[in-house]
Each structure stands twice: as C-alpha cells, then as structure tokens.
Design an enzyme around this catalytic site. Structure first.
Site, PDB file in Angstrom:
ATOM      1  N   ASN A 114      -0.122   5.415  -0.723  1.00  0.00           N
ATOM      2  CA  ASN A 114      -0.186   6.165  -1.748  1.00  0.00           C
ATOM      3  C   ASN A 114      -2.078   7.590  -1.095  1.00  0.00           C
ATOM      4  O   ASN A 114      -2.041   7.929  -2.632  1.00  0.00           O
ATOM      5  CB  ASN A 114      -0.757   5.394  -3.008  1.00  0.00           C
ATOM      6  CG  ASN A 114      -0.040   5.273  -3.611  1.00  0.00           C
ATOM      7  OD1 ASN A 114       1.688   5.776  -4.098  1.00  0.00           O
ATOM      8  ND2 ASN A 114       0.176   4.666  -4.545  1.00  0.00           N
ATOM      9  N   LYS A 169      -4.067   7.809   2.316  1.00  0.00           N
ATOM     10  CA  LYS A 169      -5.140   7.381   3.534  1.00  0.00           C
ATOM     11  C   LYS A 169      -6.509   6.867   3.304  1.00  0.00           C
ATOM     12  O   LYS A 169      -6.573   7.194   2.521  1.00  0.00           O
ATOM     13  CB  LYS A 169      -5.486   8.627   4.423  1.00  0.00           C
ATOM     14  CG  LYS A 169      -4.042   9.462   5.574  1.00  0.00           C
ATOM     15  CD  LYS A 169      -4.163  10.840   6.089  1.00  0.00           C
ATOM     16  CE  LYS A 169      -3.318  11.626   6.947  1.00  0.00           C
ATOM     17  NZ  LYS A 169      -3.369  12.665   7.800  1.00  0.00           N
ATOM     18  N   ILE A 222      -9.561   5.122   9.067  1.00  0.00           N
ATOM     19  CA  ILE A 222      -9.333   4.355   9.573  1.00  0.00           C
ATOM     20  C   ILE A 222      -7.743   3.422   8.869  1.00  0.00           C
ATOM     21  O   ILE A 222      -7.541   2.476   9.299  1.00  0.00           O
ATOM     22  CB  ILE A 222     -10.135   3.769   9.375  1.00  0.00           C
ATOM     23  CG1 ILE A 222     -10.633   3.185   7.555  1.00  0.00           C
ATOM     24  CG2 ILE A 222     -11.862   4.171   9.942  1.00  0.00           C
ATOM     25  CD1 ILE A 222     -11.865   2.337   7.286  1.00  0.00           C
ATOM     26  N   ASP A 273       0.681  -8.367  -4.360  1.00  0.00           N
ATOM     27  CA  ASP A 273       0.920  -9.125  -3.223  1.00  0.00           C
ATOM     28  C   ASP A 273       0.412  -8.792  -2.096  1.00  0.00           C
ATOM     29  O   ASP A 273      -1.070  -7.935  -1.533  1.00  0.00           O
ATOM     30  CB  ASP A 273       0.256  -6.726  -3.408  1.00  0.00           C
ATOM     31  CG  ASP A 273       1.239  -5.638  -2.371  1.00  0.00           C
ATOM     32  OD1 ASP A 273       2.618  -6.670  -1.857  1.00  0.00           O
ATOM     33  OD2 ASP A 273       1.103  -4.734  -2.206  1.00  0.00           O
TER      34      ASP A 273
END
Length: 699
Positions: free
Chosen positions: A375, A377, A370, A490
């Site tokens: 770094n 999946k 999804i 972030d």
C-alpha cells in the site's frame, strides 16, 4: 368437621414457587464485555460501553442477551411480566454538515442475527417486505429521531411502542413530567400538561435513563435525564396484551441503524427482570462518560458582545483585540477537532507532525526509498536529533486505511525486543497516512537467504537459527505474553527485519487482529500471502494461533533451504521438503551454499527441518503451539506427553510418523498415502491464484 389436606396445599405452593424460580431471569450490567451479549452487524464493546452504531453510513448494529429468556408461563398463553431499565446516548456526528439519525429500539425477538432487517428508517428491526407481518413476533420500544411519513411518525423526536411493525401502536414526543410540577389534568393534550411537560432531545449526546414495565396487560414507558429521580407519571401508559406476540422464549436486547443520516448509538448500562420486581436502582448513574455536544463559547453570546460595546473606548479596543485573538484560535482548534476521527483521539500521544516527517525524508526523495509495500513506499529518514527512522506512506486505496489502523492499534501498544518498534504516526490532509518505525540497518530477511541474493550478504547457519529464535519469541509474546491475544496473520521473510546487530525483528502488522485470550477470532476474511496461508484459512477465512504457527513453519523451511515458498516451475517448498524427508534425503533440502561451507551439526539441522514440517502440516491439530516451538529451538527437553518423553523427542517422532500421512489420506479421500500433487492441490488450488507472493483478501 372434615380436615383440609394441608400437605397437598404446601406441595402445590412449592411447585408454584419452584416453577417461578426456574422461569426467573435477572441481570444487571454496569458495563459490558463480550461474554454478556451476542453482537451482530457493526455492534461492538469498547471500554465496557456497548456501541450499536458509529458514524458509518447505511449499517445495522444489534446486541442481544446471550440466551433466550422465558416470556410465557409454561403450558399457557399468559405473557410473563417484565421490568427493564437502561441508560443510552445518541451522539450526532462532529461534522456539523452531517444530519443525525436514525435511532434505536429495545426489542424482544425470537431470532438471532440481522437477516431480514435493513438500515436507515427501518432501524435494523424490519425491512420493506416484512414490516407489518404478524408472523414476526417482535415487540419493540423505539426511540426515533426521524419523522417517516410511511410509518405515520408523529415527529422527529419520539418514543413509540411497536408490534411487528414500525407503525407504532402508541407514541409520544420524548420527554417527562417532573414530579414537582402539578399538571391541570390527566390528559396528555391539556394546556397544563403542555406547560409542565419537559421535552428531551434524544440525540443531543446526553445520557438518558429509560424504564419499561409490563404487567397485567399494561405497559409503561418512562424516560428522564440520567441521575434524575424516576418520574411518577410514565411517558406512555398503554393497555397491551403481548400473549399473541411473545413466543415461549425470546431474545431481548437492542437494535439501531444509520443511513445517509449518521450518529453513534450507545448503551452504557442495562438491567432486566421477569420476577415482578425492578432492578433499576442497581444501575450506576454517576461518573458516566458524556457524549453531549459542547455549547457555544461564552464570548459568542450576544450578552457578552453587548457588554463589551458599552465599555470605555480603551476597554473596547483592548477587549476587542483580545477577543478576536481568542476567537481565531478557538475556531482553528474547532476546525482541527472537526477533522479528527475517533481513532485519532485514542492514539493522539503517538502523533507526529507532517513537517517533522517531510524534513526527515528531505521531501520524500526517491533516493531515500528503501522498500515498496502493498500500500505504499517506505523511506529512510533522520529526525532533527539524529535518530534514524523508516517512514511508510500508506495509500488510502486498497484497504490502506485498514492496514494503517491495524498497525497503530496493535504494534503501537506492543513492546518486545523482537518486534519492530513503532515510533509514531502522521496524518496529512486528503487521506495520506504515514507510519514511523525504528530504522532497521540490515533490511529484510528475504534479501539474505534466497539463492538470488548477494553472496556477500548471505547469512551463516548460526545467524539463521538465531533469527528464527527471535521471531519465535516475538510470536510467543503476541499469542500469550500480552493483555490480549494478537494474531499476526502474515508471517514471512520479507516481514522479518534485521537490526544493526543482525537480530530478527517481526514487523508489518497491517493484517494483525487482536482479541481476548478466551475468545475466538470473529473475522472470516481470507488475508495473508500465498505460500504462507494455512489450508483452514483458505476454507473458512478464520485465523488462529495455529495459522500463525503454519506461517512460521514455512518461514523455517525457506530460511534453512534458501528457497521461496512458491517458485514458478518448481513444486511448493513444503511439498518438496516432505518428499525429501520421506525419501530419507532431508539434508538435500538445506541451502546448497550452507552445505558447501559446512560448519553445522547435521542432526540439529534435521531437527529444525522436522520442526518446520510439523508446524506447516495441513491439519491444525497436528501442529505444536508456539510455546512448544520455542522450547524445541532453545533445546529445552521438558516433559511433554509423559514423564519419560521430552517435548523435542515427541515432536520429531511425530513428524516422522507415517500415521500423519495415513490420517491426511483418510481426510482427503485417498486410499493410500497422498501424492505431492494432492498436497499441492489441497494447499493452493482452492485459492485459484497465480504463482506470485501477493496479498489475498476477500469475504
């Protein structure tokens, strides 16, 4: 008879006593915090224990008392006496194939930092070029567990007195003479002493207490197991004049290092006094944590095996089978423990088995992917009870391990309705790590606000404002609502996820850092995503709550405008909106699809855009706090600068002020208002990066 000048005598006595009190430095630390010490290298404080080094190879750890202490009588070369005591532990690696080393040193030094030092056999005290230099002005008592021929070490388990060099002035095998055993002579080499002397293994993991006293040009060093009474006879008794070694003021503390040999060096408690009396009795020696190596299980002892073999045949068969079962089980557990690392023990309650995760994702089928992160999946999965989860596989490459630990150390302990929930973690052999989150049915925010997203999935104005409020409340919790201050570092649309009710949840804490509310973040690594990085982060690498506010300001603009922060062939989003604001065409920045649909208050939209511009202003002092941002978004007009001026009016007037442009121009050397090219250059040119949303990391 002539009378003595008694008043003059008392004045002199007062001056002597006053000067002694000024020179006096006394402290007792039964546990440490960051305000007590200056930390260098990899030294850190965890659970009030000072850890100089861990099982990392070729590192230095140093900790010094927070300020210099007087070490000489004023206007004199006379070295002041001192008395110190501390409790330490050296614990070898859990991996039996790794040799332990190298040791620690109690030091007096004129300088802070670890420049001029190296790891391995130099113990973080000197290096190859300055070892033995009389200009070092360094005094140390070393606790060395490796015999280095170049330093004439007597063995691999000794205590030595060092002056400007790792070649000890005097040294002795680590140990003590119990008071209840009388030695036959005062000589350290007598047969009687050899029988009475008790050797202690410095790096056994046990806790030992050390006493170091200096007075009248004589230094005594004593060591014994913790909770033992201090032996009357010191391990080292050396005549030593430190007047030429000490400067007027010195730092005092500890240093240690590892090389290919690794072990953990810890200080559990410490007292110090230069007032001619000892504070060692103030140290708490009971109830301390133990780092000692576990002994061999009883059923592996020869005496146990011999006893079993002498039993009856039936007992032998029964006990033999039962013992074999226990041995196999214990070996399996020991193997599992040996493979575990320190962080695994701390976060064990959140651990899930690989078998559970593999079954939930149907063997990590590609059709269950999804998302793709920096770094690894992300897969959708369903646990056996029907709970939907999202599983992120973290690669051990490209700082994946750092991201993994940052996630479980921060998000794993945070609880807030607007944060993505971390359900657990999983570690597989060969460095494969997985993070398990609550599944967010509606994906990430960036899939629903940009021009190139599916028209049917586009968010309404009300949805966008609600999601911004959710993210703001999450940031307020991170900055002020928890026991430590958490910097996300972030914040961007792709890290905001939407649950089944379209509520915004802030996630991806792979770059997050936490520290005390009264502390300043110590990291200087430039991390984040291009387009969201505050200018001060690019210059210094140091993040703060204001850098999170900057990222949130960019998020406001991209959500309201439907544009990415940086797009090829277009000016940066922040610059473009500023230009429209100066030209009086601010509403032209709003997502054209929202403008076409109508249904929103133009004055309220302008307020939100102004807030985004103020949050993303280049100078951190001009940005609001996240608490002020939340109040503006919630429409709470509370007093701010004065009783007659509400916060919202103050912030919006400030963002419209031309003085902000003048201040910006003055700081960047322009005589007039800066051009938008100037802004673009100040934001991004120093990064020397491409027009892509990639992670930037460096030192």
């Amino acid at each position: 008879m002539k009378k003595q000048p008694k008043p003059l005598f008392f004045i002199l006595l007062f001056i002597i006593l006053f000067s002694q009190s000024v020179l006096s430095v006394d402290f007792v630390f039964n546990g440490f915090n960051s305000t007590n010490l200056l930390l260098y290298g990899i030294a850190n404080i965890d659970s009030r224990i000072l850890t100089l080094t861990n099982e990392t190879s070729f590192v230095v750890g140093r900790a010094l008392y927070r300020s210099k202490i007087p070490t000489k009588t004023p206007n004199s070369s006379h070295a002041l006496p001192f008395s110190t005591s501390f409790i330490f532990s050296m614990a070898p690696s859990r991996n039996k194939d790794t040799l332990p080393g190298h040791g620690l040193v109690f030091i007096f030094t004129p300088n802070t930092g670890i420049n001029g030092t190296s790891s391995s056999q130099h113990l973080g005290l000197f290096n190859l070029t300055n070892n033995g230099n009389p200009k070092n002005h360094v005094f140390g008592v070393e606790f060395d567990v490796f015999a280095n021929q170049e330093f004439d070490d007597i063995d691999d388990n000794h205590v030595g007195i060092d002056i400007n060099s790792l070649k000890s002035e005097s040294s002795h095998t680590a140990g003590y003479w119990p008071d209840n055993i009388k030695s036959s002579s005062n000589s350290n080499n007598s047969n009687g002493d050899e029988q009475a002397f008790k050797v202690v293994k410095l790096n056994s993991g046990k806790n030992y207490q050390v006493w170091i006293d200096y007075a009248d040009s004589v230094i005594n060093v004593t060591i014994a197991p913790v909770e033992s009474k201090r032996p009357k006879r010191p391990l080292l008794n050396v005549s030593l004049n430190l007047s030429d070694v000490f400067e007027d003021e010195m730092y005092v503390g500890f240093t240690s290092s590892t090389g290919r040999l690794v072990e953990s060096h810890r200080i559990l408690a410490w007292s110090f006094s230069n007032s001619n009396f000892s504070l060692s009795e103030s140290l708490i020696t009971t109830g301390l944590p133990s780092f000692a190596i576990r002994r061999t299980p009883f059923y592996k002892h020869r005496s146990f095996i011999a006893g079993v073999t002498l039993g009856s045949f039936f007992s032998l068969v029964f006990i033999g089978l039962f013992s074999l079962f226990l041995i196999k089980r214990e070996r399996r557990r020991a193997r599992d423990r040996a493979e575990m690392e320190d962080w695994e023990f701390e976060y064990w309650p959140h651990k899930m088995t690989f078998q559970e995760i593999d079954a939930a994702t149907k063997g990590f089928l590609e059709e269950n992917v999804i998302g793709v992160g920096g770094n690894g999946k992300v897969y959708k999965g369903v646990l056996s009870g029907g709970t939907e989860i999202a599983v992120k596989r973290v690669s051990h490459e490209n700082d994946g391990m750092r991201e993994f630990l940052a996630e479980i150390s921060s998000l794993g302990r945070l609880k807030h309705r607007s944060l993505v929930g971390l359900k657990g973690w999983c570690k597989k052999e060969k460095g494969t790590f997985m993070l398990i989150y609550d599944y967010m049915e509606n994906g990430s925010l960036d899939k629903r606000v940009y021009y190139d997203c599916d028209e049917s999935k586009m968010l309404s104005y009300e949805d966008r404002i609600r999601i911004l409020k959710d993210v703001a409340s999450a940031l307020l919790y991170l900055h002020e609502g928890w026991e430590a201050k958490v910097l996300h570092r972030d914040i961007k649309a792709s890290n905001v996820l939407l649950d089944k009710d379209m509520n915004g949840r802030l996630g991806d804490f792979g770059l997050a850092r936490m520290h005390g509310h009264s502390q300043v973040a110590s990291t200087t690594r430039v991390v984040g995503t291009v387009g969201y990085l505050a200018p001060e982060v690019v210059r210094s690498g140091r993040a703060s709550t204001k850098t999170d506010v900057f990222g949130f300001g960019v998020l406001i603009l991209e959500v309201m405008c439907g544009r990415r922060p940086i797009e090829e062939g277009k000016p940066p989003l922040v610059d473009w909106v500023w230009q429209l604001m100066v030209q009086g065409e601010l509403l032209a920045a709003v997502d054209a699809r929202l403008r076409a649909s109508g249904g929103f208050d133009e004055e309220e939209v302008e307020k939100v855009l102004h807030l985004g511009l103020l949050c993303s202003y280049p100078h951190p002092d001009s940005r609001p706090t996240i608490r002020q941002v939340v109040k503006v978004l919630e429409g709470k007009n509370e007093p701010f600068e004065s009783e007659t001026e509400d916060m919202e009016a103050y912030l919006l007037a400030k963002v419209k002020s031309r003085d902000m442009w003048a201040n910006y121009a003055q700081n960047f050397g322009n005589a007039s208002h800066p051009t938008f090219d100037d802004i673009r250059q100040s934001h991004y040119s120093s990064m020397s990066l491409s027009w892509t949303n990639t992670i930037v990391e460096g030192r």
